[in-house]
Write a protein that holds these residues in place. Structure first.
Motif, PDB file in Angstrom:
ATOM      1  N   GLY A  99       0.742  -1.321   0.114  1.00 58.33           N
ATOM      2  CA  GLY A  99      -0.166  -0.036   0.020  1.00 58.33           C
ATOM      3  C   GLY A  99       0.706   1.297  -0.019  1.00 58.33           C
ATOM      4  N   MET A 100       2.217   1.237  -0.224  1.00 55.94           N
ATOM      5  CA  MET A 100       2.984   2.409   0.084  1.00 55.94           C
ATOM      6  C   MET A 100       2.882   3.176  -1.339  1.00 55.94           C
ATOM      7  SD  MET A 100       6.950   2.805   1.301  1.00 55.94           S
ATOM      8  CE  MET A 100       6.564   2.340   3.012  1.00 55.94           C
ATOM      9  N   LEU A 101       2.396   4.466  -1.252  1.00 54.69           N
ATOM     10  CA  LEU A 101       2.370   5.145  -2.676  1.00 54.69           C
ATOM     11  C   LEU A 101       3.775   5.533  -3.034  1.00 54.69           C
ATOM     12  CD1 LEU A 101      -0.339   7.583  -1.569  1.00 54.69           C
ATOM     13  CD2 LEU A 101      -0.719   5.875  -3.494  1.00 54.69           C
ATOM     14  N   ALA A 107      10.915   5.222   4.602  1.00 56.25           N
ATOM     15  CA  ALA A 107      10.276   5.903   5.660  1.00 56.25           C
ATOM     16  C   ALA A 107       8.683   5.465   5.382  1.00 56.25           C
ATOM     17  CB  ALA A 107      10.381   7.384   5.635  1.00 56.25           C
ATOM     18  N   ALA A 108       7.776   5.067   6.393  1.00 54.63           N
ATOM     19  CA  ALA A 108       6.694   4.627   6.311  1.00 54.63           C
ATOM     20  C   ALA A 108       5.829   6.013   6.089  1.00 54.63           C
ATOM     21  CB  ALA A 108       5.825   4.109   7.242  1.00 54.63           C
ATOM     22  N   LEU A 142      -2.552   0.882   5.679  1.00 56.54           N
ATOM     23  CA  LEU A 142      -0.863   0.570   5.927  1.00 56.54           C
ATOM     24  C   LEU A 142      -0.355   1.690   7.240  1.00 56.54           C
ATOM     25  CD1 LEU A 142       1.622  -0.740   5.268  1.00 56.54           C
ATOM     26  CD2 LEU A 142       2.274   1.111   3.563  1.00 56.54           C
ATOM     27  N   LEU A 143      -0.806   2.723   7.112  1.00 58.94           N
ATOM     28  CA  LEU A 143      -0.450   3.481   8.097  1.00 58.94           C
ATOM     29  C   LEU A 143      -1.012   3.041   9.627  1.00 58.94           C
ATOM     30  CD1 LEU A 143      -0.364   6.898   6.320  1.00 58.94           C
ATOM     31  CD2 LEU A 143       1.441   5.857   7.098  1.00 58.94           C
ATOM     32  N   PRO A 148       4.550   0.156  12.463  1.00 58.36           N
ATOM     33  CA  PRO A 148       4.650   0.035  13.967  1.00 58.36           C
ATOM     34  C   PRO A 148       4.240   1.404  14.729  1.00 58.36           C
ATOM     35  CG  PRO A 148       6.498  -0.763  12.774  1.00 58.36           C
ATOM     36  CD  PRO A 148       5.496  -0.110  11.856  1.00 58.36           C
ATOM     37  N   ARG A 149       3.891   1.213  16.013  1.00 60.04           N
ATOM     38  CA  ARG A 149       3.531   2.197  16.892  1.00 60.04           C
ATOM     39  C   ARG A 149       4.208   2.122  18.134  1.00 60.04           C
ATOM     40  NH1 ARG A 149      -2.454   4.433  16.450  1.00 60.04           N
ATOM     41  NH2 ARG A 149      -2.888   3.755  14.354  1.00 60.04           N
TER      42      ARG A 149
END
Length: 403
Positions: A99-101, A107-108, A142-143, A148-149
């Protein structure tokens, strides 16, 4: 590689003003051209798209009171919006399966900066047959669920800026919360607006330094085995202030505004904190038209002796001033006399000699921090070009607001 059709052919006319404090259409055109040509990485492209929207297509910018109205979405033709839509198209065409544009990146959070242009492309109904909605939702998911958090402490729950480990960067406040807020506003999802505010509050809980009234740059828990940057990075504070402004405007001009009184107050207060902290570190303005560094913040604002990691930086300086003018016109905050005076000093330093001091012949702003290595001086910075166009636009808006 990006399509050549990214180029914008329209520049707003500059109202008459003192010549020594303005930039010509020709120079601004060069600044814009370099911004578009240089936007090669995800956050550069996302910042470029946001700048194009704010400066050239303001009716669909969150700073416009009616940005969600159907008339705003139809205010510009597909050909007019093409520079922004081309960025969104490239982002979707190169989206990863996760899903990463824009494609894989370290870097997410940076890919989140492109989410707004993809959501805009979907809602203009003029952007062709790309799976805009699906792509935006994949980036959102994705975010929210695939990144991760932070697992403990005052910032527990903060979305990491990195995709593989927990690391909080002040930069991320410009990349992620504005996308969450805009997606929520457009889809009428109040919980996403609240999540945007929450993410900012969690980042502030970790990075804000009360005795300086500024944000540190990077926090990584020891378990992440990743580096920290506890310095007061000029551009990082600008990223945070500008990101909070976008979330504040998104909420203020949304149908849910009445449900966010305390949150809007907090965001405005937190922006003021940064502006107050930055103001006390602005060096004296230049007194001649040679390649002066006076009037520019240092790369680390509290370290005002040039070393290998800190030096005068026009990039962070431009973003500071741009965010000051925008905050004033959006919220008219109290006690901003010293802050706006600092913004004017900074702007006049950058604009000195009609731009002859701090722009080269091709329109690149200088001196700047290396955008790909934040503790090194750079020769060119794409994000600095975006900050300059935002600065000029917001300054013009402030002048009109003041009259």
């Amino acid at each position: 590689m990006k399509p050549a059709s990214f180029v914008v052919n329209v520049l707003p006319l500059l109202p008459g003003a003192l010549a020594w404090t303005t930039l010509s259409r020709s120079l601004l055109g060069k600044v814009k051209d370099r911004m578009i040509e240089g936007a090669l990485l995800s956050w550069e492209a996302g910042t470029c798209a946001e700048t194009l929207i704010e400066v050239f297509f303001p009716k669909v910018s969150v700073f416009h009171p009616s940005y969600l109205h159907s008339k705003s979405f139809s205010a510009y033709s597909a050909s007019q919006l093409k520079p922004v839509l081309d960025i969104a198209h490239f982002a979707v065409q190169n989206q990863t399966s996760e899903g990463m544009l824009w494609g894989p990146a370290g870097a997410a959070g940076d890919a989140g900066s492109l989410g707004g242009s993809v959501v805009l492309a979907n809602h203009t109904k003029k952007a062709g047959n790309e799976p805009w909605a699906t792509a935006a939702k994949k980036q959102l998911d994705l975010l929210l669920t695939g990144t991760p958090r932070l697992e403990s402490g005052p910032g527990k729950g903060a979305i990491s800026h990195r995709p593989d480990l927990v690391s909080l960067w002040s930069d991320s406040v410009y990349m992620v919360p504005p996308f969450l807020a805009y997606y929520g506003a457009v889809t009428r999802n109040e919980s996403l607006l609240r999540e945007a505010y929450t993410q900012i509050s969690l980042y502030r809980a970790v990075l804000f330094t009360p005795n300086e009234s500024l944000w540190t740059h990077i926090y990584s828990p020891s378990s992440a085995n990743y580096f920290n940057d506890t310095g007061l990075w000029s551009t990082g504070n600008g990223w945070a202030a500008a990101g909070m402004l976008r979330v504040l405007a998104t909420i203020k001009h949304s149908p849910f505004s009445a449900n966010f009184h305390s949150e809007k107050r907090d965001l405005s207060k937190w922006i003021t904190e940064i502006h107050t902290g930055m103001t006390k570190y602005l060096p004296a303005s230049p007194k001649n038209t040679s390649f002066e560094t006076g009037g520019l913040f240092f790369n680390y604002v509290d370290q005002q002796v040039t070393t290998n990691i800190t030096f005068p930086d026009a990039s962070g300086t431009a973003l500071f001033a741009a965010s000051v003018y925008r905050h004033i016109t959006l919220m008219n905050p109290p006690s901003y006399g010293k802050i706006v005076a600092a913004a004017e000093r900074a702007r006049k330093a950058i604009y000195a000699n009609n731009g002859g001091v701090h722009f080269d012949a091709n329109g690149w702003l200088r001196p700047v921090v290396n955008p790909h290595s934040f503790q090194m001086a750079g020769n060119m910075s794409d994000e600095a070009q975006s900050f300059m166009l935002q600065l000029n636009h917001n300054w013009e808006g402030w002048k009109r607001w003041r009259q």
